[in-house]
Write a protein that holds these residues in place. Sequence first.
Motif, PDB file in Angstrom:
ATOM      1  N   THR A 388     -11.099  16.299  -8.879  1.00  0.00           N
ATOM      2  CA  THR A 388     -11.450  14.890  -9.036  1.00  0.00           C
ATOM      3  C   THR A 388     -11.684  14.566 -10.506  1.00  0.00           C
ATOM      4  O   THR A 388     -12.170  15.399 -11.271  1.00  0.00           O
ATOM      5  CB  THR A 388     -12.707  14.526  -8.231  1.00  0.00           C
ATOM      6  N   MET A 389     -11.340  13.350 -10.871  1.00  0.00           N
ATOM      7  CA  MET A 389     -11.423  12.912 -12.251  1.00  0.00           C
ATOM      8  C   MET A 389     -12.816  12.398 -12.584  1.00  0.00           C
ATOM      9  O   MET A 389     -13.554  11.957 -11.698  1.00  0.00           O
ATOM     10  CB  MET A 389     -10.378  11.816 -12.492  1.00  0.00           C
ATOM     11  N   PRO A 390     -13.203  12.398 -13.859  1.00  0.00           N
ATOM     12  CA  PRO A 390     -14.470  11.780 -14.255  1.00  0.00           C
ATOM     13  C   PRO A 390     -14.429  10.279 -13.973  1.00  0.00           C
ATOM     14  O   PRO A 390     -13.350   9.696 -13.831  1.00  0.00           O
ATOM     15  CB  PRO A 390     -14.537  12.043 -15.765  1.00  0.00           C
ATOM     16  N   PRO A 391     -15.602   9.632 -13.900  1.00  0.00           N
ATOM     17  CA  PRO A 391     -15.607   8.183 -13.668  1.00  0.00           C
ATOM     18  C   PRO A 391     -14.899   7.440 -14.793  1.00  0.00           C
ATOM     19  O   PRO A 391     -14.891   7.890 -15.946  1.00  0.00           O
ATOM     20  CB  PRO A 391     -17.103   7.836 -13.627  1.00  0.00           C
ATOM     21  N   LYS A 392     -14.296   6.314 -14.440  1.00  0.00           N
ATOM     22  CA  LYS A 392     -13.615   5.442 -15.397  1.00  0.00           C
ATOM     23  C   LYS A 392     -12.554   6.188 -16.200  1.00  0.00           C
ATOM     24  O   LYS A 392     -12.416   6.014 -17.408  1.00  0.00           O
ATOM     25  CB  LYS A 392     -14.634   4.813 -16.355  1.00  0.00           C
ATOM     26  N   SER A 393     -11.790   7.024 -15.507  1.00  0.00           N
ATOM     27  CA  SER A 393     -10.691   7.722 -16.181  1.00  0.00           C
ATOM     28  C   SER A 393      -9.455   6.848 -16.288  1.00  0.00           C
ATOM     29  O   SER A 393      -8.637   7.034 -17.192  1.00  0.00           O
ATOM     30  CB  SER A 393     -10.336   9.010 -15.426  1.00  0.00           C
ATOM     31  N   THR A 394      -9.301   5.923 -15.361  1.00  0.00           N
ATOM     32  CA  THR A 394      -8.102   5.079 -15.350  1.00  0.00           C
ATOM     33  C   THR A 394      -8.451   3.649 -14.968  1.00  0.00           C
ATOM     34  O   THR A 394      -9.332   3.404 -14.141  1.00  0.00           O
ATOM     35  CB  THR A 394      -7.061   5.601 -14.334  1.00  0.00           C
ATOM     36  N   PHE A 395      -7.756   2.710 -15.591  1.00  0.00           N
ATOM     37  CA  PHE A 395      -7.760   1.308 -15.173  1.00  0.00           C
ATOM     38  C   PHE A 395      -6.338   1.018 -14.733  1.00  0.00           C
ATOM     39  O   PHE A 395      -5.407   1.057 -15.544  1.00  0.00           O
ATOM     40  CB  PHE A 395      -8.178   0.397 -16.319  1.00  0.00           C
ATOM     41  N   ILE A 396      -6.164   0.779 -13.434  1.00  0.00           N
ATOM     42  CA  ILE A 396      -4.825   0.768 -12.862  1.00  0.00           C
ATOM     43  C   ILE A 396      -4.427  -0.645 -12.440  1.00  0.00           C
ATOM     44  O   ILE A 396      -5.213  -1.384 -11.864  1.00  0.00           O
ATOM     45  CB  ILE A 396      -4.747   1.738 -11.663  1.00  0.00           C
ATOM     46  N   GLN A 397      -3.211  -0.999 -12.769  1.00  0.00           N
ATOM     47  CA  GLN A 397      -2.594  -2.236 -12.302  1.00  0.00           C
ATOM     48  C   GLN A 397      -1.420  -1.880 -11.408  1.00  0.00           C
ATOM     49  O   GLN A 397      -0.829  -0.820 -11.564  1.00  0.00           O
ATOM     50  CB  GLN A 397      -2.122  -3.083 -13.489  1.00  0.00           C
ATOM     51  N   PRO A 398      -1.102  -2.766 -10.419  1.00  0.00           N
ATOM     52  CA  PRO A 398      -1.545  -4.149 -10.297  1.00  0.00           C
ATOM     53  C   PRO A 398      -2.901  -4.283  -9.608  1.00  0.00           C
ATOM     54  O   PRO A 398      -3.355  -3.376  -8.934  1.00  0.00           O
ATOM     55  CB  PRO A 398      -0.452  -4.769  -9.430  1.00  0.00           C
ATOM     56  N   LYS A 399      -3.493  -5.454  -9.795  1.00  0.00           N
ATOM     57  CA  LYS A 399      -4.711  -5.840  -9.079  1.00  0.00           C
ATOM     58  C   LYS A 399      -4.359  -7.002  -8.156  1.00  0.00           C
ATOM     59  O   LYS A 399      -3.901  -8.051  -8.616  1.00  0.00           O
ATOM     60  CB  LYS A 399      -5.800  -6.276 -10.060  1.00  0.00           C
ATOM     61  N   LEU A 400      -4.554  -6.790  -6.863  1.00  0.00           N
ATOM     62  CA  LEU A 400      -4.246  -7.843  -5.910  1.00  0.00           C
ATOM     63  C   LEU A 400      -5.420  -8.794  -5.756  1.00  0.00           C
ATOM     64  O   LEU A 400      -6.557  -8.464  -6.110  1.00  0.00           O
ATOM     65  CB  LEU A 400      -3.876  -7.261  -4.547  1.00  0.00           C
ATOM     66  N   ARG A 401      -5.140  -9.954  -5.215  1.00  0.00           N
ATOM     67  CA  ARG A 401      -6.163 -10.943  -4.911  1.00  0.00           C
ATOM     68  C   ARG A 401      -6.691 -10.739  -3.493  1.00  0.00           C
ATOM     69  O   ARG A 401      -5.941 -10.346  -2.588  1.00  0.00           O
ATOM     70  CB  ARG A 401      -5.601 -12.348  -5.062  1.00  0.00           C
ATOM     71  N   SER A 402      -7.961 -11.019  -3.301  1.00  0.00           N
ATOM     72  CA  SER A 402      -8.559 -10.952  -1.966  1.00  0.00           C
ATOM     73  C   SER A 402      -8.201 -12.201  -1.175  1.00  0.00           C
ATOM     74  O   SER A 402      -8.119 -13.300  -1.731  1.00  0.00           O
ATOM     75  CB  SER A 402     -10.081 -10.851  -2.066  1.00  0.00           C
ATOM     76  N   GLY A 403      -7.998 -12.025   0.137  1.00  0.00           N
ATOM     77  CA  GLY A 403      -7.810 -13.157   1.020  1.00  0.00           C
ATOM     78  C   GLY A 403      -6.381 -13.607   1.220  1.00  0.00           C
ATOM     79  O   GLY A 403      -6.133 -14.567   1.959  1.00  0.00           O
ATOM     80  N   VAL A 404      -5.405 -12.941   0.584  1.00  0.00           N
ATOM     81  CA  VAL A 404      -4.002 -13.347   0.749  1.00  0.00           C
ATOM     82  C   VAL A 404      -3.456 -12.817   2.070  1.00  0.00           C
ATOM     83  O   VAL A 404      -2.771 -13.519   2.815  1.00  0.00           O
ATOM     84  CB  VAL A 404      -3.152 -12.872  -0.437  1.00  0.00           C
ATOM     85  N   THR A 405      -3.723 -11.565   2.366  1.00  0.00           N
ATOM     86  CA  THR A 405      -3.471 -11.018   3.705  1.00  0.00           C
ATOM     87  C   THR A 405      -4.765 -10.346   4.171  1.00  0.00           C
ATOM     88  O   THR A 405      -5.449  -9.685   3.378  1.00  0.00           O
ATOM     89  CB  THR A 405      -2.335  -9.970   3.716  1.00  0.00           C
TER      90      THR A 405
END
Length: 410
Positions: A388-405
């Motif tokens: 397992t990786m340390p915290p905050k090792s990656t900021f990953i895209q894409p980011k989806l929106r809540s409530g679309v499905t």
Amino acid sequence: MPKIIPFKAIRPTRDKVSLIASRSYDTYTKSERKARLENNPYSFLHIVNPGYKYHKVISGEERFNLVRNRYLEFKEEGIFIEEHQPSFYVYKIINRDAEEFIGIIGAASVADYQNNNIKRHENTIKQREEVFKEYLKATGFNAEPVLLTHPDSDELSEICNLIMHQRSEYEFTTTYRDTHYLWPVCDSKVVERIQHLFAKMPELYIADGHHRSSSSALLADDLNQQNIESSAHNYFMSYIIPESHLRIHAFSRMITDLYGMDSDEFLIKLDSIFKIENRGEEFIQPAALHNFSMYLAGNFYILELRKHHQNFNNALESLDAQILYELVLKPLLKIEDPREDKRLAYGKGKNDMLSVKEKVDQQKFAVAFSLFPAKSQQIKDISDEGLTMPPKSTFIQPKLRSGVTIYEFL
């Protein structure tokens, strides 16, 4: 052989989707949330922040039950509709940098997560798992997909491209200048082919959503002991994209003090670990793995890991976030627990070093480090080795929106 199934999504009407779709609740500042709640009665934030209606902060089980009530109200008012038949959903995002992400929304199997056919690379926090499990049990739905990734598939890409030649059901642009498109896929032959192609893959990998996955698994275990007639709780909503569509950025690290050292003493300590180049006031980001950008006392430095520190025994040891922790944060700055230590903070996402510089110049922090983004193969290797990786090792895209499905399981 991952099992991905279609489902009857609860989703906004075409005319209201742009109003409903929201980012994750905790990504808004307090003032941003207030503005959206005041000015947009359709925002999904009204569902996840039900106390706004009563001008009161509500938490725990009471909040979870009210979330369920707000959700049912949106359904009863016709703001949400239900798909007529089980479907997959081709989802495309084009962000402000003209990067394109195309994937398929479906329901992933909890059993695959438990059997490691869906692999993880982060540790989860037990308390957060339990809280979110209770939230899911009370509300009965997933509103934000877990982000999964798979090896590129020419046939899946071809299917998506053919579907995208048709008019999309949704097309909307956010204030972040990201444009979102969605196509429901209900043709039985196409649905079966998509399922077959996913089933041929040896495994899938979690890119983002470890706590949502683990909480869904805990909930499934609870409900299976109660002999619930429906099996929908044995799946969780996922957005599944090819590896080539994943964008991985790094979080910077900011530390409040040098543990009693001045800047010159700290640089001397670092010299045995890195080749150090002072770039003065020139804004510089690391250009390769095992290189770091450091901002200290008004100067930018490039730190290149010395060769004798590059004898790695496993995939985790070669990860730059782990290297920085093991060689600098822990031994020199005495940061033992990067999850809990209040002296350590993180800059978010890509291109954030300018804002980090400002915080150091304001003496809120003594030093900051910028990392080169991890490669997708590194994440897979760490997952494959059960690490397992340390915290905050990656900021990953894409980011989806809540409530679309929305995936209902209760």
